[in-house]
Design an enzyme around this catalytic site. Structure first.
Site, PDB file in Angstrom:
ATOM      1  N   PRO A  33      -6.933  -5.835   2.868  1.00 29.73           N
ATOM      2  CA  PRO A  33      -8.383  -6.137   3.292  1.00 29.73           C
ATOM      3  C   PRO A  33      -9.200  -4.659   3.258  1.00 29.73           C
ATOM      4  O   PRO A  33      -8.590  -3.685   3.560  1.00 29.73           O
ATOM      5  CB  PRO A  33      -8.657  -6.738   4.634  1.00 29.73           C
ATOM      6  CG  PRO A  33      -7.189  -6.526   5.235  1.00 29.73           C
ATOM      7  CD  PRO A  33      -6.164  -6.184   4.251  1.00 29.73           C
ATOM      8  N   ASP A  34     -10.378  -4.518   2.894  1.00 28.39           N
ATOM      9  CA  ASP A  34     -11.206  -3.197   2.816  1.00 28.39           C
ATOM     10  C   ASP A  34     -11.699  -3.123   4.245  1.00 28.39           C
ATOM     11  O   ASP A  34     -11.353  -3.996   5.130  1.00 28.39           O
ATOM     12  CB  ASP A  34     -11.975  -3.137   1.680  1.00 28.39           C
ATOM     13  CG  ASP A  34     -13.337  -4.101   1.738  1.00 28.39           C
ATOM     14  OD1 ASP A  34     -13.302  -4.656   2.752  1.00 28.39           O
ATOM     15  OD2 ASP A  34     -14.134  -4.265   1.083  1.00 28.39           O
ATOM     16  N   PHE A  35     -12.379  -2.065   4.327  1.00 27.63           N
ATOM     17  CA  PHE A  35     -12.796  -1.633   5.782  1.00 27.63           C
ATOM     18  C   PHE A  35     -14.171  -2.339   5.877  1.00 27.63           C
ATOM     19  O   PHE A  35     -14.633  -2.865   7.357  1.00 27.63           O
ATOM     20  CB  PHE A  35     -12.865  -0.265   5.806  1.00 27.63           C
ATOM     21  CG  PHE A  35     -11.812   0.481   6.057  1.00 27.63           C
ATOM     22  CD1 PHE A  35     -10.484  -0.377   6.313  1.00 27.63           C
ATOM     23  CD2 PHE A  35     -11.688   1.772   6.245  1.00 27.63           C
ATOM     24  CE1 PHE A  35      -9.053   0.526   6.792  1.00 27.63           C
ATOM     25  CE2 PHE A  35     -10.540   2.692   6.756  1.00 27.63           C
ATOM     26  CZ  PHE A  35      -9.417   2.105   6.941  1.00 27.63           C
ATOM     27  N   ARG A  36     -15.189  -2.363   5.052  1.00 29.18           N
ATOM     28  CA  ARG A  36     -16.516  -2.614   5.359  1.00 29.18           C
ATOM     29  C   ARG A  36     -16.997  -4.059   5.082  1.00 29.18           C
ATOM     30  O   ARG A  36     -17.934  -4.445   5.501  1.00 29.18           O
ATOM     31  CB  ARG A  36     -17.580  -1.569   4.683  1.00 29.18           C
ATOM     32  CG  ARG A  36     -17.240  -0.312   5.600  1.00 29.18           C
ATOM     33  CD  ARG A  36     -18.240   0.883   5.040  1.00 29.18           C
ATOM     34  NE  ARG A  36     -17.760   1.952   5.911  1.00 29.18           N
ATOM     35  CZ  ARG A  36     -16.752   2.674   5.544  1.00 29.18           C
ATOM     36  NH1 ARG A  36     -15.969   2.412   4.631  1.00 29.18           N
ATOM     37  NH2 ARG A  36     -16.630   3.913   6.343  1.00 29.18           N
ATOM     38  N   ASN A 102      -7.036   5.338  -1.118  1.00 31.23           N
ATOM     39  CA  ASN A 102      -6.136   4.285  -0.283  1.00 31.23           C
ATOM     40  C   ASN A 102      -4.696   5.044   0.036  1.00 31.23           C
ATOM     41  O   ASN A 102      -4.397   6.183  -0.478  1.00 31.23           O
ATOM     42  CB  ASN A 102      -5.772   3.388  -1.417  1.00 31.23           C
ATOM     43  CG  ASN A 102      -7.050   2.604  -1.563  1.00 31.23           C
ATOM     44  OD1 ASN A 102      -8.239   2.585  -1.009  1.00 31.23           O
ATOM     45  ND2 ASN A 102      -7.118   1.809  -2.907  1.00 31.23           N
ATOM     46  N   ASP A 104      -1.862   3.164   0.335  1.00 26.08           N
ATOM     47  CA  ASP A 104      -0.976   2.144   0.328  1.00 26.08           C
ATOM     48  C   ASP A 104       0.184   2.226  -1.029  1.00 26.08           C
ATOM     49  O   ASP A 104       0.877   1.574  -1.195  1.00 26.08           O
ATOM     50  CB  ASP A 104      -1.699   0.744   0.043  1.00 26.08           C
ATOM     51  CG  ASP A 104      -2.767   0.682  -1.508  1.00 26.08           C
ATOM     52  OD1 ASP A 104      -2.376   1.663  -2.132  1.00 26.08           O
ATOM     53  OD2 ASP A 104      -4.037   0.055  -1.465  1.00 26.08           O
ATOM     54  N   HIS A 119      -6.522  10.614   1.337  1.00 25.84           N
ATOM     55  CA  HIS A 119      -6.466  10.091   2.657  1.00 25.84           C
ATOM     56  C   HIS A 119      -5.254  10.169   3.130  1.00 25.84           C
ATOM     57  O   HIS A 119      -4.671   9.452   3.998  1.00 25.84           O
ATOM     58  CB  HIS A 119      -7.441   9.050   3.079  1.00 25.84           C
ATOM     59  CG  HIS A 119      -8.934   9.271   2.963  1.00 25.84           C
ATOM     60  ND1 HIS A 119      -9.668   8.261   2.849  1.00 25.84           N
ATOM     61  CD2 HIS A 119      -9.574  10.498   2.850  1.00 25.84           C
ATOM     62  CE1 HIS A 119     -10.831   8.909   2.476  1.00 25.84           C
ATOM     63  NE2 HIS A 119     -10.781  10.015   2.447  1.00 25.84           N
TER      64      HIS A 119
END
Ligand code: NAD
Length: 252
Positions: A33-36, A102, A104, A119
């Site tokens: 899932p994304d954040f927003r 990302n 991931d 990040h």
């Protein structure tokens, strides 16, 4: 949409130095899932409480509580057609680098050769006392045998994942390299980014400032759309493979 795909392919074929900037949206179709977006991670976990450096230093248990929920999703995720489309573009000489927000590791797993992780990464961690490095697999084993927070096997220091927390500076080497690539690019593909997190959000401006063009790929419009030369609305995993196909057809 077909017209946008065609224009997008033309812009890519016209460009000499193409870079991609990717955000959480590119991995949504991989099941992360994304954040927003509604139902995204931050609607359930307050970032200041769960993923800021200050709160991690004060109470690492809270971060690892969220990590226990997120880890299986990250571990089982596979690259999706959008990740592979960037590899195809690279093979055509049309994607020099992927700059990603990302953590991931899916771009590397898909096969992109130059990935700059602004990040950090979830694939490793370090002891906060002695700096010993641990792979995610080692952290998992320690967590299983250990308490609620994985501790270093040498000095019992807390192991912090190599992700950049809110309030933590970005690696200046990685950021400098990303800024250089963005400045020199004559086209940046901005994929699945809300462009709300700085300094990553300023990278498209570097491209723009030096006369480069911007294409935004997103499922929704964003407040920054006016910056883009072209906005392609749709799921990245569906749109990007069509763009690659159009590029291939145009070069014959
Ligand atoms: P964000 O969550 O702020 O925004 C994601 C954007 O992607 C949104 O604009 C959304 O509309 C769009 N989107 C959603 N599904 C899409 C799809 N299928 N195709 C195209 N676009 C889609 O994410 P962000 O801008 O990357 O920044 C927030 C932070 O989230 C970053 O710091 C990043 O480190 C972190 N994050 C990373 C992951 C990951 O590693 N996969 C996951 C969640 C958050």
């Amino acid at each position: 949409m077909m017209e946008e795909i065609r224009r997008c392919a033309e812009m890519i074929l016209d460009a000499k130095k193409v870079v991609a900037l990717t955000g959480a949206g590119i991995s949504v179709e991989s099941g992360i899932p994304d954040f927003r977006s509604p139902g995204g991670l931050w609607t359930r976990y307050d970032p200041i409480l769960y993923a800021s450096l200050e709160s991690f230093m004060r109470n690492p248990e809270r971060f690892y509580e969220m990590a226990r929920e997120l880890s299986p999703t990250l571990e089982h995720a596979e690259p999706n057609p959008a990740h592979y489309a960037l590899v195809d573009l690279e093979k055509m000489g049309k994607c020099d680098a992927v700059i990603t927000q990302n953590i991931d590791y899916l771009h590397q797993r898909a096969g992109s050769s130059l990935v700059l992780e602004l990040h950090g990464t979830y694939s490793s961690g370090h002891c906060l006392k002695c700096n010993k490095m641990y792979t995610i697999e080692e952290i998992k084993v320690i967590s299983e045998n250990n308490t609620r927070v994985p501790l270093c096997q040498i000095d019992q220091g807390v192991i912090k994942p190599d992700v950049i927390f809110f309030g933590e500076p970005l690696d200046s080497g990685v950021l400098g390299r990303a800024a250089g690539l963005a400045s020199n690019a004559d086209l940046m593909l901005v994929i699945g980014c809300s462009l709300e997190v700085y300094p990553a959000a300023s990278l498209p401006l570097y491209t723009r400032k030096n006369g480069g063009r911007l294409i935004f790929f997103n499922t929704t419009t964003t407040v920054h759309d006016r910056l883009a030369d072209l906005v392609c609305l749709g799921k990245a995993g569906e749109v990007l493979p069509q763009v690659v196909k159009a590029c291939k057809e145009m070069v014959g």
